[in-house]
Design a protein around this motif. Structure first.
Motif, PDB file in Angstrom:
ATOM      1  N   ALA A 162       0.822  -1.223   0.000  1.00  0.00           N
ATOM      2  CA  ALA A 162       0.000   0.000   0.000  1.00  0.00           C
ATOM      3  C   ALA A 162       0.851   1.267   0.000  1.00  0.00           C
ATOM      4  N   PHE A 163       1.638   1.463  -1.049  1.00  0.00           N
ATOM      5  CA  PHE A 163       2.336   2.736  -1.221  1.00  0.00           C
ATOM      6  C   PHE A 163       1.296   3.730  -1.732  1.00  0.00           C
ATOM      7  N   ASN A 164       0.712   4.482  -0.802  1.00  0.00           N
ATOM      8  CA  ASN A 164      -0.484   5.255  -1.129  1.00  0.00           C
ATOM      9  C   ASN A 164      -0.268   6.281  -2.241  1.00  0.00           C
ATOM     10  N   ARG A 165       0.943   6.844  -2.317  1.00  0.00           N
ATOM     11  CA  ARG A 165       1.152   7.886  -3.319  1.00  0.00           C
ATOM     12  C   ARG A 165       0.989   7.360  -4.758  1.00  0.00           C
ATOM     13  N   ARG A 166       1.276   6.087  -4.972  1.00  0.00           N
ATOM     14  CA  ARG A 166       1.086   5.533  -6.323  1.00  0.00           C
ATOM     15  C   ARG A 166      -0.389   5.557  -6.748  1.00  0.00           C
ATOM     16  N   PHE A 167      -1.270   5.617  -5.760  1.00  0.00           N
ATOM     17  CA  PHE A 167      -2.709   5.578  -6.049  1.00  0.00           C
ATOM     18  C   PHE A 167      -3.324   6.970  -6.131  1.00  0.00           C
ATOM     19  N   ASP A 168      -2.514   7.985  -5.835  1.00  0.00           N
ATOM     20  CA  ASP A 168      -3.013   9.361  -5.905  1.00  0.00           C
ATOM     21  C   ASP A 168      -3.195   9.777  -7.356  1.00  0.00           C
ATOM     22  N   PRO A 169      -4.338  10.361  -7.705  1.00  0.00           N
ATOM     23  CA  PRO A 169      -4.581  10.699  -9.116  1.00  0.00           C
ATOM     24  C   PRO A 169      -3.529  11.643  -9.703  1.00  0.00           C
ATOM     25  N   SER A 170      -3.014  12.569  -8.900  1.00  0.00           N
ATOM     26  CA  SER A 170      -2.040  13.525  -9.444  1.00  0.00           C
ATOM     27  C   SER A 170      -0.691  12.870  -9.687  1.00  0.00           C
ATOM     28  N   PHE A 171      -0.195  12.117  -8.701  1.00  0.00           N
ATOM     29  CA  PHE A 171       1.085  11.436  -8.905  1.00  0.00           C
ATOM     30  C   PHE A 171       0.975  10.408 -10.045  1.00  0.00           C
ATOM     31  N   ALA A 172      -0.162   9.706 -10.073  1.00  0.00           N
ATOM     32  CA  ALA A 172      -0.346   8.725 -11.140  1.00  0.00           C
ATOM     33  C   ALA A 172      -0.399   9.402 -12.500  1.00  0.00           C
ATOM     34  N   ALA A 173      -1.007  10.594 -12.558  1.00  0.00           N
ATOM     35  CA  ALA A 173      -1.077  11.313 -13.839  1.00  0.00           C
ATOM     36  C   ALA A 173       0.311  11.730 -14.301  1.00  0.00           C
ATOM     37  N   VAL A 174       1.169  12.117 -13.361  1.00  0.00           N
ATOM     38  CA  VAL A 174       2.535  12.476 -13.754  1.00  0.00           C
ATOM     39  C   VAL A 174       3.232  11.280 -14.373  1.00  0.00           C
ATOM     40  N   ARG A 175       3.084  10.115 -13.730  1.00  0.00           N
ATOM     41  CA  ARG A 175       3.717   8.909 -14.303  1.00  0.00           C
ATOM     42  C   ARG A 175       3.202   8.628 -15.714  1.00  0.00           C
ATOM     43  N   GLU A 176       1.890   8.714 -15.876  1.00  0.00           N
ATOM     44  CA  GLU A 176       1.320   8.437 -17.198  1.00  0.00           C
ATOM     45  C   GLU A 176       1.824   9.421 -18.253  1.00  0.00           C
ATOM     46  N   ARG A 177       1.927  10.679 -17.844  1.00  0.00           N
ATOM     47  CA  ARG A 177       2.374  11.684 -18.812  1.00  0.00           C
ATOM     48  C   ARG A 177       3.865  11.526 -19.116  1.00  0.00           C
ATOM     49  N   ILE A 178       4.647  11.122 -18.126  1.00  0.00           N
ATOM     50  CA  ILE A 178       6.058  10.832 -18.396  1.00  0.00           C
ATOM     51  C   ILE A 178       6.164   9.652 -19.366  1.00  0.00           C
ATOM     52  N   LEU A 179       5.434   8.592 -19.064  1.00  0.00           N
ATOM     53  CA  LEU A 179       5.472   7.414 -19.938  1.00  0.00           C
ATOM     54  C   LEU A 179       4.961   7.750 -21.331  1.00  0.00           C
ATOM     55  N   GLY A 180       4.055   8.714 -21.418  1.00  0.00           N
ATOM     56  CA  GLY A 180       3.541   9.158 -22.708  1.00  0.00           C
ATOM     57  C   GLY A 180       4.527  10.012 -23.482  1.00  0.00           C
ATOM     58  N   GLY A 181       5.655  10.334 -22.862  1.00  0.00           N
ATOM     59  CA  GLY A 181       6.709  11.049 -23.581  1.00  0.00           C
ATOM     60  C   GLY A 181       6.582  12.561 -23.547  1.00  0.00           C
TER      61      GLY A 181
END
Lengths: 347, 347, 347, 347
Positions: free
Chosen positions: C121-140
């Protein structure tokens, strides 16, 4: 001072910073541009302002010059400071005093008591926002600073031909932030640094493209500096000082006050203020006003030769720490320049 | 209340708002969803939550129902309120009470003393930010409000088939903002309105696509409301209250806390919270909590039938002012619905 | 799953986090709270939700339990994971898996192939904002990250009695940020850390009150983490990822959307969202939704046991680096727990 | 132009605005301050800049004057414009051209073709942010403007002795915003205005302390202007233009880039830029640069006498609308000054 009571200032040098200072001298009510000296562009710059073009050496002894702004190439700074100070002129010198601690020490020794008329142009100290943070810290608003974060990123690397003589990222770029650390938090005792070499052209010249430095103080405060030679969103100049009662921060300037909103969100519509000439425009003007006050004996230097030396010593220590992968203590010994530097220094 | 002490709530209706309220009832610790009644989707909605599906009339007299949420079509609201109140139920009714002032008055008369258990679902009153502004105004933080600005813009017009029965922009959309004006500033005495017809499809149906209304109070305060049926940057829900000691404002919500910066500036990376279901998600939950408290006799309505009537009277007056091009006084006389309305009302 | 197709979840533990998870299970459409087990408050928590109270061991083998949320004291986590996984349950376990790398390795070995049903339960991975940053990074969007800054400050230190068994700042607090570093940037190869001991009560217990860590990756990226146990302006949870095409950042949440302006400036009128329960409310809900998906075989863990081990290994390395004043390489060898730790670990 | 190619500018007047313009002329590379004329402070102002002090009438015919800045009392503006224009000078005149439409018309007639060398100093048009909004609107970024909101609030009322000759809130203060409305949106056809009299001292002089005006255009756009003579949070100068593809807005300037955070929230630490001299400092400099360009024949006026007339006509119409409580059409007829004005005009 001339008959109108204005401080007569000579600009030494004729490059980009010399031109910027000449313009600000012309715009400062208490100052006048008495001469330009040195560099291939000196006569052009002088005639643009309807003022005299002197030989460099003459400027330091000319009776019609009350103060000089030294914007000559870095390798001449120390000599020019000594000549000007010994000639009785007030001095504003572009950083660095010199890239070698030994020459800085010689310069300080040669200038002697006249050092209270020599200002080192650490532009960030003259910025209204950074200065306000210092005043509010000193006023006790947040208590003793426990963590300071300084982010300083250039929009793009310097011209490659500039790099070999620059002293490297720590002495050329981070020196501003190391000075700002000292400006805001006292008692730095150690430095820990890590560099990155993500720019192949800079790496080929032996220079880093970014670095993170952590400084610790005798009271336990931690200072973190982030530098990068390249930042897509523009010239990034921020800091945050956190203490037991609150946080003071400086955000980035934007070019206008305009926001654009649409299906894609709300946008400032432009990168941060693009470069130091714009971001620190007010600071450069205040440097000249400060030089006028120092020349008149109404102020002592906001940034002295000793501040210039201390920031350089931190830069040298940071370079050592990065190379060794170890925390480095700073103090009298650490200030000696005994280890190989990241970027070969010019002769 | 049932054996677990929960307030048993029936939802009247099975459309979008009924579903939203059913979900919030299921999520509210002090409440349980006792039944769904009315509309073609009632049995589906009921079974999704494992609860009973009742006939509408039965819901108002059922001994296992403590309170009802009326989310039936607008034209039934007034009748349903009367039936539920007379059946001893606490009531949360979607706005409007009715589109005609006359029927609202009849409803209020028929409900009588039971009106202290009828809540009108003006969702903005339940929003934490708008509610905080009211509390801070009442706490004297900014002094008596002198100017209030309310900006309320939908991302897109409603479906065209919704428009003819909607009552028009003033009674359907601006009624929320007129109620918010009353929530924050007392003593409105006049209305001045201007509409725009920049959307040809709405214009063909006799409705405006936007409006500006200025309300004046007996103390000289001025309230300005800006409405638009279409806003490219999303659901725009802001206000600013200015008094002699300061200003309190509510800014727009964004979908995430993420900012993106690049050569084009710094961007929120998405429009404002896209629609009322998201923007007022917390408010809808608090509506149910408030209904629970009212049903238990622990609270009186935050928004009463009289508030519902007053907001409608302002909407009617605004429509008159826009049609006549004149400032219209509001008061007992102004509240009479004597002029032709902008949008034909449904039977 | 029960007849309604809901995943039946047992909560292990009855403290603060156990209560929070129980509430979110009750609010999650696809889940139901099947039981509570363990701790002095288990029967009370179970009866508050009208569910069963089990013995801990029984929960792991009960046929009416599809999944467990492990919120027991840290020292039981590893055993409970093994029991639950071997019992065929899907698992959501609060961090840390264990404070000792050796036990984490034993746990991973004992769980074996069932680890694809164990979520840390690393809660920050489930936060919509942190998760959005990861997705946008992965999106290039910004290119390969070159500098990542994570700021994570608590509003106040934990209760002093919590500290001795906590594992110390790196394993208890920074582990979240070290995991976030791995979530956003691959290939960490070295760690450099400096601590501060400005809180005398924490120092008396051998723990730091703050730290700065710099991580370097094989590609030359630099990651900086700032931690503090005490922050006057509230719970400070930000990050910034800079790449060659731009920067993505997550700003702090505020309690409302209200701004107050007056002679003293414009103010948000309240500190940042005060504590993790509020800041990560959405994330905790999404953890349960993810557990439901994993239990149904519709998802693999967003944060696995291996992620839990890797973050712990970085925390151990950071503690070593801080103690030694040296940059520490991380890799298979670095993950061994061979050096004295800053805070004595519990039995 | 003199031998250095500089436009020689005479300042007419010696009050606050005259001093400000004199300073900017001294700072503008292409300009020089040729003379000061008029007012008790003229000789002092002239000697402060080492320039000549002339009689007013002489300034308009002096061969050593290329352009004049008219900052004399309002009642002289029209005459001075005519004299200067007939003397062949380029002109920058402070607003208003005159408080009476009739005299403005006479002035325009007397100036004739020379009006293409007369600039009205509507300072907001010269502000980089407002100008950028206009450019981006004209560039099509948001489509045709549908709603424009202009907020303009002074930090404090003017000195009471200034009020009787000021022309009243509409002609003295809102005229800037009415001009900005015209600058950004074409085709205004009607005005609807409401005033407030919450300041008893202003009310005793027959002037309003605030007003809201709604303007409609032939295309259906709605423009809303909010004015207040008193705003606790400082000089409030904002606008928002919304069109079918997005919104462009101008936010307030702040004195520094510093934010302070603590238990009470995050604060800008100071009110908005305190007054027009600071907020529009750049605009005033650009006014002089524009005058230089007009004098050289390199530009036509950004704000012409006709713009000055049109903004005054809107102000007159707004005052009528407020007094009558009716929407007022504007056009050739509306421009006639036939109704009693809110504030008696000076002789």
């Amino acid at each position: 001072m001339n008959t109108a009571g204005k401080v007569r200032i000579a600009v030494i040098g004729s490059g980009k910073m010399a031109s910027l200072h000449a313009r600000n001298i012309a715009l400062t009510p208490g100052a006048c541009l008495a001469a330009v000296a040195g560099g291939s562009g000196a006569s052009g710059l002088a005639s643009a302002y309807g003022t005299a073009c002197l030989e460099v050496d003459d400027a330091f002894s000319h009776p019609g010059v009350d103060a000089v702004v030294i914007a000559s190439p870095n390798r001449f700074h120390a000599d020019h400071i000594v000549q000007a100070a010994n000639g009785g002129k007030a001095v504003l010198v572009e950083k660095p005093v010199d890239l070698h601690l030994g020459r800085v020490d010689e310069c300080i020794a040669a200038v002697g008591a006249a050092s209270d008329r020599v200002v080192v142009a650490f532009n960030r100290r003259f910025d209204p926002s950074f200065a306000a943070v210092r005043e509010r810290i000193l006023g006790g608003e947040i208590g003793a600073v426990e963590q300071l974060l300084i982010i300083s990123r250039d929009p793009a690397p310097p011209p490659l031909e500039y790099v070999p003589g620059s002293g490297g990222l720590f002495r050329d770029m981070m020196i501003h932030d190391l000075d700002m650390a000292r400006f805001l938090v006292p008692g730095i005792v150690s430095v820990q640094a890590t560099t990155q070499e993500t720019d192949p052209q800079l790496a080929a010249l032996g220079d880093a493209s970014g670095a993170v430095v952590t400084l610790a103080t005798c009271s336990g405060a931690l200072i973190t500096i982030l530098n990068s030679r390249s930042n897509a969103s523009g010239y990034d100049q921020r800091l945050e000082a956190a203490g037991p009662r609150g946080t003071l921060s400086v955000k980035n300037a934007t070019e206008t006050l305009v926001l654009g909103s649409g299906r894609g969100g709300t946008n400032t519509g432009g990168a941060f203020t693009p470069w130091y000439g714009d971001r620190y425009a007010t600071a450069y003007g205040r440097e000249i006003e400060h030089l006028v006050a120092v020349a008149r004996g109404e102020a002592i230097p906001i940034a002295s030769l000793h501040d210039g030396r201390a920031a350089l010593a931190l830069a040298v220590a940071a370079a050592r720490s990065a190379a060794m992968g170890q925390r480095v203590s700073v103090g009298p010994a650490a200030a000696q320049e005994t280890t190989p530097m990241q970027v070969p220094l010019p002769g």
